[in-house]
Design an enzyme around this catalytic site. Structure first.
Site, PDB file in Angstrom:
ATOM      1  N   ASN A   8      -4.247  13.202  -1.183  1.00  0.00           N
ATOM      2  CA  ASN A   8      -3.427  14.353  -0.799  1.00  0.00           C
ATOM      3  C   ASN A   8      -3.741  15.507  -1.767  1.00  0.00           C
ATOM      4  O   ASN A   8      -3.507  15.383  -2.973  1.00  0.00           O
ATOM      5  CB  ASN A   8      -1.953  13.934  -0.867  1.00  0.00           C
ATOM      6  N   HIS A  11      -1.344  19.495  -4.145  1.00  0.00           N
ATOM      7  CA  HIS A  11      -1.016  20.053  -5.457  1.00  0.00           C
ATOM      8  C   HIS A  11      -2.161  20.840  -6.090  1.00  0.00           C
ATOM      9  O   HIS A  11      -1.946  21.565  -7.058  1.00  0.00           O
ATOM     10  CB  HIS A  11      -0.463  18.980  -6.378  1.00  0.00           C
ATOM     11  N   HIS A  44      -0.135  18.570   3.670  1.00  0.00           N
ATOM     12  CA  HIS A  44       1.165  18.830   4.288  1.00  0.00           C
ATOM     13  C   HIS A  44       1.311  20.345   4.438  1.00  0.00           C
ATOM     14  O   HIS A  44       1.391  21.061   3.442  1.00  0.00           O
ATOM     15  CB  HIS A  44       2.268  18.266   3.386  1.00  0.00           C
ATOM     16  N   ARG A  46       3.652  22.893   5.025  1.00  0.00           N
ATOM     17  CA  ARG A  46       5.112  23.034   5.065  1.00  0.00           C
ATOM     18  C   ARG A  46       5.508  24.355   5.703  1.00  0.00           C
ATOM     19  O   ARG A  46       4.753  25.331   5.656  1.00  0.00           O
ATOM     20  CB  ARG A  46       5.690  22.960   3.637  1.00  0.00           C
ATOM     21  N   ARG A  50       4.458  26.598   0.832  1.00  0.00           N
ATOM     22  CA  ARG A  50       4.499  26.681  -0.639  1.00  0.00           C
ATOM     23  C   ARG A  50       3.194  26.214  -1.282  1.00  0.00           C
ATOM     24  O   ARG A  50       2.895  26.583  -2.390  1.00  0.00           O
ATOM     25  CB  ARG A  50       5.673  25.885  -1.196  1.00  0.00           C
ATOM     26  N   GLU A  71       0.173  16.128   7.577  1.00  0.00           N
ATOM     27  CA  GLU A  71       1.606  15.818   7.537  1.00  0.00           C
ATOM     28  C   GLU A  71       2.341  17.065   8.005  1.00  0.00           C
ATOM     29  O   GLU A  71       2.056  18.169   7.529  1.00  0.00           O
ATOM     30  CB  GLU A  71       2.049  15.508   6.109  1.00  0.00           C
ATOM     31  N   HIS A 192       3.845   7.963  -1.477  1.00  0.00           N
ATOM     32  CA  HIS A 192       4.845   8.776  -2.165  1.00  0.00           C
ATOM     33  C   HIS A 192       5.185   8.179  -3.517  1.00  0.00           C
ATOM     34  O   HIS A 192       5.730   7.079  -3.596  1.00  0.00           O
ATOM     35  CB  HIS A 192       6.135   8.976  -1.362  1.00  0.00           C
TER      36      HIS A 192
HETATM   37  N1  PXP Z   1       2.670  10.558   2.006  1.00  0.00           N
HETATM   38  C1  PXP Z   1       3.544  11.473   2.501  1.00  0.00           C
HETATM   39  C2  PXP Z   1       4.011  11.330   3.916  1.00  0.00           C
HETATM   40  C3  PXP Z   1       3.971  12.560   1.694  1.00  0.00           C
HETATM   41  O1  PXP Z   1       4.833  13.455   2.203  1.00  0.00           O
HETATM   42  C4  PXP Z   1       3.455  12.682   0.389  1.00  0.00           C
HETATM   43  C5  PXP Z   1       3.855  13.856  -0.450  1.00  0.00           C
HETATM   44  O2  PXP Z   1       3.431  15.031   0.141  1.00  0.00           O
HETATM   45  C6  PXP Z   1       2.538  11.718  -0.072  1.00  0.00           C
HETATM   46  C7  PXP Z   1       2.189  10.659   0.755  1.00  0.00           C
HETATM   47  C8  PXP Z   1       1.942  11.791  -1.438  1.00  0.00           C
HETATM   48  O3  PXP Z   1       2.926  11.633  -2.399  1.00  0.00           O
HETATM   49  P1  PXP Z   1       2.569  11.847  -3.933  1.00  0.00           P
HETATM   50  O4  PXP Z   1       2.141  13.257  -4.095  1.00  0.00           O
HETATM   51  O5  PXP Z   1       3.844  11.513  -4.633  1.00  0.00           O
HETATM   52  O6  PXP Z   1       1.456  10.879  -4.246  1.00  0.00           O
END
Ligand code: PXP
Length: 240
Positions: A8, A11, A44, A46, A50, A71, A192
């Site tokens: 992901n 960030h 994601h 959003r 952001r 996402e 997550h």
């Molecule tokens: N899976 C989903 C559905 C999420 O919403 C997120 C966070 O955006 C993640 C995985 C990744 O989570 P983390 O950044 O805590 O590894």
């Protein structure tokens, strides 16, 4: 078979948006992640934009060589966005503006009709459809009822557990939910809050075939570089 790693890159975009610069670019991060062994890129988009921007989705759709997992909230505007950009997979997630990150899973039973309609819509567009849910057997069954292809189990409570007893209880919920998914023929991912230590137990669960991990990888990348951060996670999934 080791679980597939979805990286992901939200960030990376968070860091860029902090100064409204053009760097660091999540597109570059995605390419490095793929070269380092990621099997999927997850973003994601959003409502408040952001971190990930529409431009990122558009360019990643053109450049990702593995699978692109979007996402998104279960809304008509986002379904339109999915149709326009055609990610390989959509993961429907609950979204609240004020939250720091996605706090809980979708309540599939409570929004059965809406989710069923959106799942059908996305599947008609040849988009694999996954539902991000809490590790709860009833939610897994509800996901099967609305004809989702896959589920992603929210591992947040397991990751945040302060005591061994709480962690074990949350882990058991993940095990039960993943086994139910297996029995129902639902593909099962998890994610997550996973990091380089707490991921090991999850990486051993046979019914889970994919993990989506962002924050821990991007945080480690700041220290050791993106390539090494991804390779280290891939290696853990190979030998948990
Ligand atoms: N899976 C989903 C559905 C999420 O919403 C997120 C966070 O955006 C993640 C995985 C990744 O989570 P983390 O950044 O805590 O590894």
């Amino acid at each position: 078979m080791p679980q597939r790693l979805g990286v992901n890159v939200d960030h990376v975009a968070t860091l860029r948006q902090a100064r409204r610069t053009t760097y660091p670019d999540p597109v570059t991060a995605a390419a490095i992640a793929e070269l380092a062994g990621a099997a999927q890129i997850t973003i994601h988009l959003r409502e408040d934009r952001r971190h990930i921007q529409e431009r990122d989705l558009r360019v990643l759709r053109q450049t990702v060589q593995t699978l692109l997992n979007l996402e998104m909230a279960a809304t008509p505007e986002m379904v339109k966005m999915a149709y326009e950009h055609k990610p390989d997979m959509v993961t429907l997630v609950p979204e609240r503006r004020e939250e720091v990150t996605t706090e809980g899973g979708l309540d599939v039973n409570a929004q059965k009709d809406t989710i069923q309609k959106i799942v059908k819509n996305l599947k008609d567009g040849d988009i694999i459809t996954s539902l991000f849910i809490d590790p709860d057997v009833d939610q897994v069954k509800a996901s099967h009822k609305v004809s989702a292809d896959r589920i992603e189990l929210h591992t947040g409570r397991y990751c945040e557990a302060r005591t061994e007893k709480d962690r074990q209880r949350e882990f058991n919920r993940i095990v039960d939910a993943s086994k139910t998914a297996g029995k129902l023929g639902l593909g099962c991912a998890a994610g997550h809050g996973l990091h380089y230590e707490n991921v090991r137990a999850i990486a051993k669960l046979p019914e889970i075939d994919e993990l989506n991990i962002g924050h821990a990888i991007v945080a480690r990348a700041v220290m050791v570089g993106f390539d090494r951060a991804v390779r280290e996670m891939v290696e853990i999934l190979r030998n948990p």
